[in-house]
Scaffold this motif. Structure first.
Motif, PDB file in Angstrom:
ATOM      1  N   VAL A  78       0.787  -1.063  -0.251  1.00 63.02           N
ATOM      2  CA  VAL A  78      -0.045  -0.108  -0.216  1.00 63.02           C
ATOM      3  C   VAL A  78       1.017   0.675  -0.260  1.00 63.02           C
ATOM      4  O   VAL A  78       0.357   2.038  -0.470  1.00 63.02           O
ATOM      5  N   ARG A 106      -1.710   7.235   6.198  1.00 62.36           N
ATOM      6  CA  ARG A 106      -2.470   6.974   4.327  1.00 62.36           C
ATOM      7  C   ARG A 106      -2.963   5.384   4.173  1.00 62.36           C
ATOM      8  O   ARG A 106      -3.277   5.225   3.934  1.00 62.36           O
ATOM      9  N   VAL A 107      -1.720   5.375   4.487  1.00 60.07           N
ATOM     10  CA  VAL A 107      -1.815   3.606   4.646  1.00 60.07           C
ATOM     11  C   VAL A 107      -2.306   2.970   5.352  1.00 60.07           C
ATOM     12  O   VAL A 107      -3.818   1.851   5.422  1.00 60.07           O
ATOM     13  N   ALA A 151      -5.857   3.530   4.154  1.00 70.42           N
ATOM     14  CA  ALA A 151      -6.571   3.210   2.892  1.00 70.42           C
ATOM     15  C   ALA A 151      -6.633   1.660   3.618  1.00 70.42           C
ATOM     16  O   ALA A 151      -8.137   1.030   2.901  1.00 70.42           O
ATOM     17  N   ALA A 178      -4.805   4.217  -1.878  1.00 73.59           N
ATOM     18  CA  ALA A 178      -3.654   5.215  -0.780  1.00 73.59           C
ATOM     19  C   ALA A 178      -3.546   6.741  -1.421  1.00 73.59           C
ATOM     20  O   ALA A 178      -3.496   7.987   0.027  1.00 73.59           O
TER      21      ALA A 178
END
Length: 466
Positions: free
Chosen positions: A342, A359-360, A363, A395
């Motif tokens: 990711v 963000r990982v 997501a 992501a």
């Protein structure tokens, strides 16, 4: 009579078994269906029966008649059609692919030719014998895999999600083939979420959960009676007001492959900012080619195309702005852990470490895959791989998300859940989303608009009722 006794298996490096104490028997000419949520062990069981699992911890016996089968007998007597058809295609042309198995069994050439004709005729691909396999749609590839298995004349056929890439005609054609095989006394084992097409030929249902058989019955489980789920959609999607700004504008778009006629013909359309769009059509009508053209992976032969303000973009030029989820998630999974998978694009875009971490996590949470963070992506079930691939493409928070047949490997409940995830993505990030499929959506209220394709053309709505 196929008999499986006390079959258990643990993948290398894993601490918990993926299969535990599996026991059942199937008579000649009987059809049995394995049912269960994504990740319950259906695919692992079929791979175990075919003898294709990696060298983990395996126990139990597989026998046909009175004696346990040797590995060689399993490889020649069991025909497996993978959930991911591309992973078992080895040759460049259709004829070569169907001939590959019988040639390795040293079948006489005259008999091989007859087997090729019979197998390709059964799946309605005989006229494509010299076609390059790479030019096939996913549904055509799946039918080709079935033909390559039929040419081996196995005693047992294993089908892993055989309808996942097939449209209505393809499903009907497959059903006719399976009827014929049953009459020949061939045993058929199916792992499938969309049970409805096979109800008339399935004799028993083996219910699976967490790697175990939890029940056996002679009637369809209610939860899996239909690929669209007996669960009523509960989401209420807000309607999107037509946007003045467009993320995609195409006029008279035409695309052809070398040695073939046009795949796309004079396609004109626009996609608005934040729009939820469903692109619908039968196998081979050009849907995947259109997505790849929008993403810049294919350059058109004629017409005009503007994506996110850029004319005729090429692959990589819209990284982070446009994201494409492939029909086969394994084509975009290559890292050692889900977390690294990711994070890959985010690192290429040179985000700060803290932003990458945020963000990982975001997501994976949105894709409901947080529990897979430290797993090796290629050891996951097909449905789990789809969710990880989805997390990797959302992501970067793209303006445009393109999803090619995203429901493969997902059970009915998860398909509805995926639509909710995508609607949330539009609501939170303003992302325009295009779903390509050969079936109606599990919840027809999800899309703001439906575009229908036939034979490489976009059909006016009034001319193409669903």
């Amino acid at each position: 009579m196929l008999t499986v006794a006390d079959l258990s298996y643990t993948y290398p490096g894993e601490h918990h078994p993926s299969l535990s104490d599996i026991s059942f028997s199937i008579a000649a000419g009987e059809c049995a269906c394995f049912s269960g949520h994504s990740g319950c062990g259906k695919t692992t069981l079929l791979l175990a029966l075919k003898g294709l699992l990696p060298e983990g911890t395996l126990a139990g016996t597989i026998s046909y008649g009175e004696n346990p089968l040797t590995r060689e007998e399993i490889l020649s007597g069991f025909g497996l059609v993978f959930q991911n058809a591309e992973s078992q295609l080895l040759c460049s042309t259709v004829f070569d692919e169907v001939a590959f198995g019988p040639e390795n069994l040293c079948i006489p050439p005259a008999e091989i030719n007859q087997r090729i004709i019979e197998a390709l005729s059964a799946v309605d691909l005989l006229e494509f014998g010299n076609r390059n396999v790479e030019r096939f749609s996913a549904g055509q590839k799946q039918r080709l895999c079935i033909a390559s298995v039929l040419s081996m004349q196995p005693r047992v056929i294993l089908l892993d999600e055989p309808t996942s890439q097939l449209d209505g005609k393809g499903r009907n054609d497959l059903l006719k083939v399976l009827h014929h095989l049953k009459r020949q006394g061939i045993s058929i084992l199916i792992a499938e979420h969309n049970i409805q097409p096979f109800i008339e030929i399935i004799d028993r249902y083996l219910l699976m959960s967490a790697g175990r058989i939890t029940g056996i019955q002679d009637h369809p489980p209610d939860e899996y009676r239909s690929g669209h789920s007996t669960i009523s959609p509960t989401a209420h999607y807000s309607r999107h007001q037509p946007a003045e700004e467009t993320v995609v504008s195409a006029k008279n778009l035409t695309v052809s492959y070398p040695g073939s006629s046009n795949i796309l013909r004079d396609c004109s359309f626009a996609i608005g900012t934040g729009e939820l769009l469903h692109l619908y059509g039968e196998n081979g009508c050009g849907k995947s080619t259109l997505l790849k053209t929008i993403a810049g992976a294919i350059q058109p032969d004629a017409g005009s195309l503007t994506v996110c303000g850029q004319d005729f973009p090429r692959a990589g030029e819209l990284l982070g702005t446009v994201a494409l989820l492939f029909q086969n998630p394994q084509r975009q999974l290559f890292e050692d852990t889900v977390r690294d998978e990711v994070a890959f694009t985010l690192k290429r875009l040179k985000f700060a470490d803290k932003e990458i971490e945020r963000r990982v996590e975001s997501a994976l949470t949105l894709s409901e895959a947080v529990h897979l963070t430290d797993r090796l992506p290629l050891t996951l079930s097909f449905g789990e791989q789809h969710r990880v691939a989805l997390a990797s493409v959302i992501a970067p928070e793209p303006k445009l998300l393109l999803l090619d047949e995203p429901f493969a490997g997902l059970d009915p409940t998860q398909r509805l859940r995926l639509l909710k995830i995508l609607a949330q993505l539009r609501q939170q990030k303003g992302t325009a989303i295009v779903i390509v499929s050969h079936d109606p959506l599990p919840d027809p209220t999800w899309a703001d608009r439906i575009i229908i394709m036939r034979n490489g053309r976009i059909v006016p709505p009034e001319a193409a009722p669903l």
